[in-house]
Design a protein around this motif. Structure first.
Motif, PDB file in Angstrom:
ATOM      1  N   ALA A   1     -66.546  42.223 -39.987  1.00  0.00           N
ATOM      2  CA  ALA A   1     -66.760  43.260 -40.991  1.00  0.00           C
ATOM      3  C   ALA A   1     -65.427  43.864 -41.426  1.00  0.00           C
ATOM      4  CB  ALA A   1     -67.654  44.362 -40.428  1.00  0.00           C
ATOM      5  N   ALA A   2     -65.302  44.132 -42.700  1.00  0.00           N
ATOM      6  CA  ALA A   2     -64.126  44.793 -43.257  1.00  0.00           C
ATOM      7  C   ALA A   2     -64.547  45.488 -44.547  1.00  0.00           C
ATOM      8  CB  ALA A   2     -63.000  43.797 -43.504  1.00  0.00           C
ATOM      9  N   GLU A   3     -63.656  46.312 -45.075  1.00  0.00           N
ATOM     10  CA  GLU A   3     -63.997  47.125 -46.240  1.00  0.00           C
ATOM     11  C   GLU A   3     -63.712  46.428 -47.566  1.00  0.00           C
ATOM     12  OE1 GLU A   3     -63.163  51.457 -44.113  1.00  0.00           O
ATOM     13  OE2 GLU A   3     -61.553  50.486 -45.245  1.00  0.00           O
ATOM     14  N   ALA A   4     -63.247  45.184 -47.525  1.00  0.00           N
ATOM     15  CA  ALA A   4     -62.840  44.485 -48.747  1.00  0.00           C
ATOM     16  C   ALA A   4     -64.003  44.306 -49.716  1.00  0.00           C
ATOM     17  CB  ALA A   4     -62.226  43.131 -48.392  1.00  0.00           C
ATOM     18  N   GLY A   5     -65.180  43.905 -49.192  1.00  0.00           N
ATOM     19  CA  GLY A   5     -66.326  43.715 -50.070  1.00  0.00           C
ATOM     20  C   GLY A   5     -66.767  45.003 -50.744  1.00  0.00           C
ATOM     21  N   GLN A   6     -66.594  46.123 -50.063  1.00  0.00           N
ATOM     22  CA  GLN A   6     -66.977  47.416 -50.629  1.00  0.00           C
ATOM     23  C   GLN A   6     -66.051  47.804 -51.777  1.00  0.00           C
ATOM     24  OE1 GLN A   6     -66.736  49.141 -46.727  1.00  0.00           O
ATOM     25  NE2 GLN A   6     -68.937  49.451 -46.609  1.00  0.00           N
ATOM     26  N   PHE A   7     -64.758  47.529 -51.628  1.00  0.00           N
ATOM     27  CA  PHE A   7     -63.831  47.793 -52.734  1.00  0.00           C
ATOM     28  C   PHE A   7     -64.097  46.842 -53.896  1.00  0.00           C
ATOM     29  CE2 PHE A   7     -61.592  50.383 -49.698  1.00  0.00           C
ATOM     30  CZ  PHE A   7     -60.942  51.333 -50.473  1.00  0.00           C
ATOM     31  N   ALA A   8     -64.431  45.586 -53.584  1.00  0.00           N
ATOM     32  CA  ALA A   8     -64.757  44.622 -54.642  1.00  0.00           C
ATOM     33  C   ALA A   8     -65.993  45.075 -55.416  1.00  0.00           C
ATOM     34  CB  ALA A   8     -64.973  43.236 -54.040  1.00  0.00           C
ATOM     35  N   ASN A   9     -66.966  45.653 -54.706  1.00  0.00           N
ATOM     36  CA  ASN A   9     -68.186  46.118 -55.368  1.00  0.00           C
ATOM     37  C   ASN A   9     -67.924  47.266 -56.331  1.00  0.00           C
ATOM     38  OD1 ASN A   9     -69.698  44.230 -54.038  1.00  0.00           O
ATOM     39  ND2 ASN A   9     -70.928  45.673 -52.861  1.00  0.00           N
ATOM     40  N   GLU A  10     -66.811  47.989 -56.127  1.00  0.00           N
ATOM     41  CA  GLU A  10     -66.445  49.068 -57.041  1.00  0.00           C
ATOM     42  C   GLU A  10     -65.578  48.579 -58.201  1.00  0.00           C
ATOM     43  OE1 GLU A  10     -67.367  52.323 -57.298  1.00  0.00           O
ATOM     44  OE2 GLU A  10     -68.885  51.705 -55.860  1.00  0.00           O
ATOM     45  N   GLY A  11     -65.403  47.261 -58.296  1.00  0.00           N
ATOM     46  CA  GLY A  11     -64.710  46.695 -59.445  1.00  0.00           C
ATOM     47  C   GLY A  11     -63.253  46.350 -59.231  1.00  0.00           C
ATOM     48  N   PHE A  12     -62.750  46.519 -58.013  1.00  0.00           N
ATOM     49  CA  PHE A  12     -61.355  46.192 -57.741  1.00  0.00           C
ATOM     50  C   PHE A  12     -61.241  44.732 -57.317  1.00  0.00           C
ATOM     51  CE2 PHE A  12     -61.824  50.744 -56.379  1.00  0.00           C
ATOM     52  CZ  PHE A  12     -61.215  51.291 -57.502  1.00  0.00           C
ATOM     53  N   ASN A  13     -60.206  44.054 -57.802  1.00  0.00           N
ATOM     54  CA  ASN A  13     -59.914  42.682 -57.408  1.00  0.00           C
ATOM     55  C   ASN A  13     -59.335  42.733 -55.990  1.00  0.00           C
ATOM     56  OD1 ASN A  13     -57.991  39.975 -58.977  1.00  0.00           O
ATOM     57  ND2 ASN A  13     -59.718  39.913 -57.605  1.00  0.00           N
ATOM     58  N   ALA A  14     -60.140  42.355 -54.979  1.00  0.00           N
ATOM     59  CA  ALA A  14     -59.805  42.663 -53.588  1.00  0.00           C
ATOM     60  C   ALA A  14     -59.542  41.425 -52.749  1.00  0.00           C
ATOM     61  CB  ALA A  14     -60.924  43.481 -52.953  1.00  0.00           C
ATOM     62  N   ALA A  15     -58.705  41.606 -51.752  1.00  0.00           N
ATOM     63  CA  ALA A  15     -58.450  40.582 -50.739  1.00  0.00           C
ATOM     64  C   ALA A  15     -57.901  41.279 -49.506  1.00  0.00           C
ATOM     65  CB  ALA A  15     -57.472  39.522 -51.242  1.00  0.00           C
ATOM     66  N   ILE A  16     -57.893  40.555 -48.395  1.00  0.00           N
ATOM     67  CA  ILE A  16     -57.405  41.077 -47.120  1.00  0.00           C
ATOM     68  C   ILE A  16     -56.059  40.443 -46.806  1.00  0.00           C
ATOM     69  CG2 ILE A  16     -57.839  41.120 -44.625  1.00  0.00           C
ATOM     70  CD1 ILE A  16     -60.862  41.003 -45.326  1.00  0.00           C
ATOM     71  N   CYS A  17     -55.115  41.255 -46.353  1.00  0.00           N
ATOM     72  CA  CYS A  17     -53.830  40.727 -45.888  1.00  0.00           C
ATOM     73  C   CYS A  17     -53.090  41.828 -45.142  1.00  0.00           C
ATOM     74  CB  CYS A  17     -52.968  40.231 -47.051  1.00  0.00           C
ATOM     75  SG  CYS A  17     -51.453  39.402 -46.527  1.00  0.00           S
ATOM     76  N   GLY A  18     -52.715  41.543 -43.899  1.00  0.00           N
ATOM     77  CA  GLY A  18     -52.006  42.545 -43.132  1.00  0.00           C
ATOM     78  C   GLY A  18     -51.316  41.955 -41.923  1.00  0.00           C
ATOM     79  N   PRO A  19     -50.445  42.731 -41.301  1.00  0.00           N
ATOM     80  CA  PRO A  19     -49.697  42.236 -40.136  1.00  0.00           C
ATOM     81  C   PRO A  19     -50.539  42.240 -38.865  1.00  0.00           C
ATOM     82  CG  PRO A  19     -49.122  44.522 -40.579  1.00  0.00           C
ATOM     83  CD  PRO A  19     -50.047  44.095 -41.684  1.00  0.00           C
ATOM     84  N   GLY A  20     -50.200  41.346 -37.949  1.00  0.00           N
ATOM     85  CA  GLY A  20     -50.898  41.264 -36.672  1.00  0.00           C
ATOM     86  C   GLY A  20     -51.990  40.216 -36.696  1.00  0.00           C
ATOM     87  N   SER A  21     -52.485  39.883 -35.514  1.00  0.00           N
ATOM     88  CA  SER A  21     -53.530  38.863 -35.374  1.00  0.00           C
ATOM     89  C   SER A  21     -54.837  39.507 -34.947  1.00  0.00           C
ATOM     90  CB  SER A  21     -53.120  37.818 -34.342  1.00  0.00           C
ATOM     91  OG  SER A  21     -54.207  36.978 -34.009  1.00  0.00           O
ATOM     92  N   ILE A  22     -55.935  39.102 -35.591  1.00  0.00           N
ATOM     93  CA  ILE A  22     -57.248  39.629 -35.219  1.00  0.00           C
ATOM     94  C   ILE A  22     -57.602  39.247 -33.785  1.00  0.00           C
ATOM     95  CG2 ILE A  22     -58.582  37.638 -36.022  1.00  0.00           C
ATOM     96  CD1 ILE A  22     -59.494  41.381 -36.439  1.00  0.00           C
TER      97      ILE A  22
END
Length: 388
Positions: free
Chosen positions: A332-353
């Protein structure tokens, strides 16, 4: 402040999902405002928690949101070799502490780059969007994303959610829903199994239906090879019921989670299950009129993310992260929620899940540095005259 000193400060706030995050969010607010940037808090109804957003740069359309959450998962029951809420450098190139990877490392990169963002002649703005209660169901992000859409006169275009991805662009995320199913049967002597309705036996029928539904989706080739596994999954994680081997159980319950690929619909699958529950009720009430099945939402559905490989956000993240390989995730992450509000969204960040949610969670210093480098490259892109 350096990125490491900021991360040290953030890790020291032991804010768990579901708890008040006002201590950490007010520290972040004061830090940002000390650099002359106005912030906006988005509190919950009780005023015990708050998300934060702000804009750095001009009030023009087309900016980039940098999104992260302030809460972490518990440490109770885990065997840590360090104090989980004290950032610890053991000299092995890793920084240990709860949230160092998931995802205070990304927040620290954002905040460390703030002075450079302010000094730069940005042609498009950068927004910070920091939420609460991500770890208990991504609860705050929808309201946060909506507030950004309504608060500013301009409209951001992109949203980068900084979950740990080893700086790889993540373009897909499964939708997730967790429920608890309660079964009310009739108690009795085990020799009367055909005269009573065992809640455990009925729970077994329901669990078997869920497993068979997953198998039917696979058989119907409802697949998306970008994900692992490449199909929607249904998992029963906790079952309760019964008091003795010779007593028919009148109560039983089980937790289950549904993780859907973009082509499957959470509500449709749940509606099918509900219909099966009503069938079982109709049948069993002929024996025991009080028989009942209830499905209770454990937390709201989290929508999937289905960003296309040729979407503009992907090209931007490839540039600033230095990684061209695309991936998907099932968490689970918040990317889909931002996409649902109309923002062109993707995930990218430092560190390993792989380091998230475990004892001795860490982020490498190298990954932290790459996160700062990504911020610097983003600033360069948004300061360019031809950025679109």
């Amino acid at each position: 402040m350096t990125v490491e000193s900021i991360l040290e400060k953030l890790v020291a706030f032991p804010v768990l999902g579901g708890e008040s995050n006002l201590s950490i969010i007010h520290w972040i607010k004061e830090y940002i405002e000390s650099h002359g940037v106005e912030t906006k808090l988005v509190p919950n109804e009780e005023g015990t928690k708050a998300s934060l957003h702000c804009r750095i740069g001009p009030a023009v359309d087309g900016g980039v949101i940098l999104s992260g959450h302030t809460d972490v998962v518990p440490v109770e029951g885990q065997e840590w070799s360090t104090d989980p809420f004290v950032l610890t450098d053991k000299g092995d190139g890793k920084l240990y502490g709860r949230g160092s990877c998931d995802m205070k490392g990304f927040l620290a990169c954002c905040l460390a780059a703030l002075p450079q963002m302010i000094k730069a002649d940005l042609k498009k703005p950068i927004y910070f969007a920091f939420s609460y209660d991500e770890e208990v169901g991504c609860l705050a992000a929808p309201e946060l994303a909506r507030d950004i859409n309504t608060y500013y006169t301009e409209t951001p275009k992109y949203a980068i959610i900084g979950e740990p991805s080893l700086m790889e662009p993540i373009v897909g995320q499964k939708g997730i829903y967790i429920l608890e199913t309660y079964v009310n049967g009739s108690a009795g002597h085990s020799s009367r199994i055909k005269q009573e309705i065992s809640a455990i036996h009925e729970a077994m029928h329901l669990i078997l239906w869920l497993e068979q539904k997953m198998d039917r989706l696979i058989a119907d080739k409802q697949l998306d090879d970008r994900f692992h596994p490449p199909h929607s999954s249904i998992h029963i994680g906790l079952v309760k019921g019964g008091i003795a081997a010779n007593v028919i159980a009148d109560k039983a319950s089980f937790y289950w989670d549904l993780r859907t690929i973009p082509k499957d619909d959470i509500s449709s699958i749940v509606a099918e299950f509900e219909a099966f529950c009503r069938e079982r009720e109709e049948k069993n009430r002929k024996i025991f009129p009080g028989f009942e099945i209830k499905n209770v939402e454990h937390h709201p559905p989290v929508p999937h993310l289905d960003t296309k490989a040729d979407d503009d956000i992907v090209g931007l993240i490839k540039k600033i992260s230095g990684n061209a390989k695309l991936d998907t995730v099932s968490y689970a992450a918040e990317a889909g929620q931002f996409a649902n509000e109309g923002f062109n969204a993707a995930i990218c960040g430092p560190g390993s899940i792989e380091q998230a949610h475990r004892a001795d969670e860490f982020i490498t210093i190298e990954q932290l540095e790459k996160g700062v480098e990504m911020m610097e490259k983003l600033i360069g892109e948004l300061a360019a005259e031809d950025f679109s």
